[in-house]
Design a protein around this motif. Structure first.
Motif, PDB file in Angstrom:
ATOM      1  N   ASN A  71       0.831  -1.205   0.000  1.00  0.00           N
ATOM      2  CA  ASN A  71       0.000   0.000   0.000  1.00  0.00           C
ATOM      3  C   ASN A  71       0.866   1.256   0.000  1.00  0.00           C
ATOM      4  OD1 ASN A  71      -2.390   1.562   0.156  1.00  0.00           O
ATOM      5  ND2 ASN A  71      -2.103   1.727   2.373  1.00  0.00           N
ATOM      6  N   LEU A  74       2.405   1.652  -3.456  1.00  0.00           N
ATOM      7  CA  LEU A  74       1.417   2.133  -4.425  1.00  0.00           C
ATOM      8  C   LEU A  74       1.104   3.612  -4.204  1.00  0.00           C
ATOM      9  CD1 LEU A  74      -1.038  -0.900  -4.573  1.00  0.00           C
ATOM     10  CD2 LEU A  74       0.524  -0.129  -6.371  1.00  0.00           C
ATOM     11  N   GLU A  75       1.007   4.001  -2.954  1.00  0.00           N
ATOM     12  CA  GLU A  75       0.758   5.411  -2.649  1.00  0.00           C
ATOM     13  C   GLU A  75       1.934   6.273  -3.098  1.00  0.00           C
ATOM     14  OE1 GLU A  75      -1.310   8.705  -1.387  1.00  0.00           O
ATOM     15  OE2 GLU A  75      -2.048   6.653  -1.564  1.00  0.00           O
ATOM     16  N   LYS A  77       3.977   5.572  -5.562  1.00  0.00           N
ATOM     17  CA  LYS A  77       3.917   5.613  -7.032  1.00  0.00           C
ATOM     18  C   LYS A  77       2.857   6.619  -7.487  1.00  0.00           C
ATOM     19  CE  LYS A  77       5.087   4.391 -11.124  1.00  0.00           C
ATOM     20  NZ  LYS A  77       6.350   4.882 -11.648  1.00  0.00           N
ATOM     21  N   ARG A  78       1.713   6.629  -6.824  1.00  0.00           N
ATOM     22  CA  ARG A  78       0.661   7.590  -7.165  1.00  0.00           C
ATOM     23  C   ARG A  78       1.167   9.009  -6.942  1.00  0.00           C
ATOM     24  NH1 ARG A  78      -4.224  10.080  -4.784  1.00  0.00           N
ATOM     25  NH2 ARG A  78      -3.415   9.540  -2.747  1.00  0.00           N
TER      26      ARG A  78
END
Length: 142
Positions: A71, A74-75, A77-78
């Motif tokens: 998580n 992914l955060e 990367k966002r």
């Protein structure tokens, strides 16, 4: 490098150190109050320990930590995608921003410090652009 540049650099360095100490002190105080001001701490620990061992929750901790790391990645990367339009940050830099944001978010109401922590880690010239990018990212995520 002039004397004023050296003064500004050392002032900024001590300011960052003071903020780090303040964050650690606040989190330490919150943890201390949660643990030692509870009157039924022994009963709470006993109940938690019994439930934890009997339910097999130990085996859920491994996937929990793996998913937590996924998580965060992914955060990060966002966040890297959101900020790439005005500055190219590495995934590692974005991960540091996300973790600092989470740390600030823990001690603020409604986790509003999460965004403040990210902005604190950004270059000062890009902070306002990141605010608009955050709103766009929040709308896209919703």
């Amino acid at each position: 490098m002039t004397d004023s540049d050296i003064y500004n650099h050392s002032t900024k360095k001590y300011g960052i150190l003071a903020i780090k100490i303040l964050v650690v002190a606040i989190i330490g105080t919150l943890l201390y109050r949660q643990v030692f001001y509870k009157k039924d701490l022994d009963q709470l620990y006993s109940t938690f320990s019994d439930q934890f061992q009997s339910s097999g929750a130990v085996y859920l901790l491994i996937p929990f930590f793996i998913l937590m790391l996924v998580n965060w990645l992914l955060e990060a990367k966002r966040w890297q995608i959101i900020t790439r339009y005005f500055k190219k940050y590495s995934l590692y830099e974005c991960l540091k921003m996300v973790i600092v944001g989470i740390t600030f978010g823990v001690v603020t109401p409604s986790r509003i410090g999460e965004y403040g922590g990210r902005f604190y880690m950004m270059d000062p010239g890009h902070r306002w652009k990141a605010i608009s990018g955050t709103f766009v990212g929040s709308i896209a995520q919703n």
